[in-house]
Design a protein around this motif. Sequence first.
Motif, short mmCIF file in Angstrom:
data_model
loop_
_atom_site.label_atom_id
_atom_site.label_comp_id
_atom_site.label_asym_id
_atom_site.label_seq_id
_atom_site.Cartn_x
_atom_site.Cartn_y
_atom_site.Cartn_z
N GLY B 242 0.82 -1.22 0.00
CA GLY B 242 0.00 0.00 0.00
C GLY B 242 0.85 1.26 0.00
N PRO B 243 1.70 1.44 1.02
CA PRO B 243 2.53 2.65 1.07
C PRO B 243 3.47 2.80 -0.14
N LYS B 251 -3.77 3.07 -5.78
CA LYS B 251 -4.44 2.37 -4.68
C LYS B 251 -4.70 0.93 -5.10
N LEU B 252 -4.50 0.00 -4.20
CA LEU B 252 -4.59 -1.43 -4.52
C LEU B 252 -5.68 -2.12 -3.72
N PRO B 253 -6.20 -3.23 -4.24
CA PRO B 253 -7.15 -4.02 -3.44
C PRO B 253 -6.42 -4.87 -2.40
N ILE B 254 -5.77 -4.19 -1.49
CA ILE B 254 -4.95 -4.86 -0.48
C ILE B 254 -5.10 -4.11 0.84
N GLU B 255 -5.21 -4.84 1.93
CA GLU B 255 -5.12 -4.24 3.26
C GLU B 255 -4.05 -4.96 4.08
N ALA B 256 -3.26 -4.19 4.83
CA ALA B 256 -2.20 -4.79 5.65
C ALA B 256 -2.79 -5.26 6.98
N PRO B 302 -6.73 -3.60 9.97
CA PRO B 302 -5.50 -3.11 9.37
C PRO B 302 -4.45 -2.74 10.42
N ASP B 341 0.00 -8.74 3.44
CA ASP B 341 -0.77 -8.05 2.41
C ASP B 341 -2.04 -8.84 2.18
N PHE B 344 -7.99 -8.84 -1.82
CA PHE B 344 -9.44 -8.89 -1.66
C PHE B 344 -10.08 -10.16 -2.19
N PHE B 400 -10.19 -8.06 -10.64
CA PHE B 400 -11.27 -7.59 -9.75
C PHE B 400 -12.36 -6.90 -10.56
N ALA B 401 -11.93 -6.03 -11.49
CA ALA B 401 -12.92 -5.34 -12.33
C ALA B 401 -13.63 -6.31 -13.26
N PRO B 413 -15.00 -9.69 -1.17
CA PRO B 413 -13.96 -8.67 -0.95
C PRO B 413 -13.86 -8.20 0.50
#
Lengths: 83, 418
Positions: B242-243, B251-256, B302, B341, B344, B400-401, B413
């Motif tokens: 992400g950072p 922006k990515l479909p990712i959460e830490a 997160p 990471d 989604f 994803f799209a 997701p």
Amino acid sequence: MLLIDCPHCGPRAQSEFAYDRTLDAVVALAMPSAEAMTTLYARANPRGWSDELWHHRFGCRAWLVVRRHTATHAIESVTGYAP
Amino acid sequence: MSRYSALALLRGALTGQKHWDRAWRDPEPKKSYDVIVIGGGGHGLSTAYYLAKVHGIRNVAVLEKGWIGGGNTGRNTTIVRSNYRQPALHNFFDFALGLWEGMSDELNFNVMFSPRGAMFLGHSDSDMTSLAQRGDALRCSGIDAELLTRAQVEKLVPLLDMSPAARFPIHGGMIQRRGGTARHDAVAWGYARAADALGIDVIQNCEVTGLAIAGGRVAGVETTRGGIGAGRVGICVAGNSGPVAALAGIKLPIEAQTLQAFVTEPVKPMIDTVIMSQSLHCYISQSDKGGIVLGGDPDQFPSYAQRGLPNRLEKAAAEAIALVPALSRLRMVRCWSGTTDMSFDGSPIISALPVDGLYLNGGWCYGGFKATPGSGFAYAQLLATGAPHPLAAPFGLDRFAQGATVDEAGVGPMPQLR
């Protein structure tokens, strides 16, 4: 563990709460599909302060906005969520 | 580079073992490289190694903000297996497993890969049904999977609680005998040494602070050790995707999220296979040093803290003790956390990004270690040719799209639900 100060119930253990998503990822029903896709999937995923939607699932079941630091786990504010 | 061998060890015995070189150089960054890989974990280093080995691209730097082996590569439970249900996943991970099998020879570095078998437990009829379905899917792709009866499980791990009063009854299991464990930091060291020997600059203590982008194309990186030019840049920093992507405004479909593991004091051999329960999310294995390595759930919100919640440890420990009561007398000596990471759909992302020359390898959730060689192999192909490796083609960012997600758990997701 986080201590989350629910505006309705007072300070409660984090195990009563469930994280849902960041506040900027709430998809409105009226959104066009392209915008809904971006809102849902393109996440800032910040290392720092973040506004998040939490659910007091095993408490008063209210939806809350928690402003929280993702690296230090400090919580700045907890307020009710009104969509 | 001096080659490791028994003969060299014997020769060194006569000279006080003073003939060994350092495992890899400590080069200053050059002005520019053909390819820069951001992130010196196992994935980044194996990417650089295969860029040189397979594609002949040797003007490559791997930039690591800390030290080699100090990130997620050294923060996992070291389990290696390929028994996913989805073909896109099991074909990719089985390709990686094939590379694991030859890794120590290929790198001339003992990564202590130990195919001791990776066994899922089934705790109910429905668990057994889903294990059978998964096993069928694996065998259709030519990957080994063996459904075990309750008696076979008991024979394999006699220490499991098989009593009628067991908290988690065991109905049977499924084993992948080619699965096992490996020494995790040795994997990073082995790839760093082998990449260095092929001329790649492994640069530690060099954090990327910015991406130079001109006219929609990446031109290099800004780092704590100055600007470095690059023809192509590969982000390979799972946990911090992400950072780093934000440096390019992406922006990515990712959460830490945080994932913990812990280890007990070392004891004599008592568990000689990997025990996993996906219904409980409990992972038990014994390291070669003798410690029982245990893993559990991620923290499900997160976090970049690299510090996990005690109730997650408590849950994993309670489940492990319920499964193997003999563990209750052991003391926990260390616990650690990695930043995962969470993508989604639960599957990795190996893909070009919307900036020319910029690529991403990330979103490994909590399954990145086992992919290390395959991930590097596929990412090297993407970086070298611009086209995805066929086995990594399902893991593009556009899935994803397109609604073509590869969702093993089928939860949609919601990374915190995996």
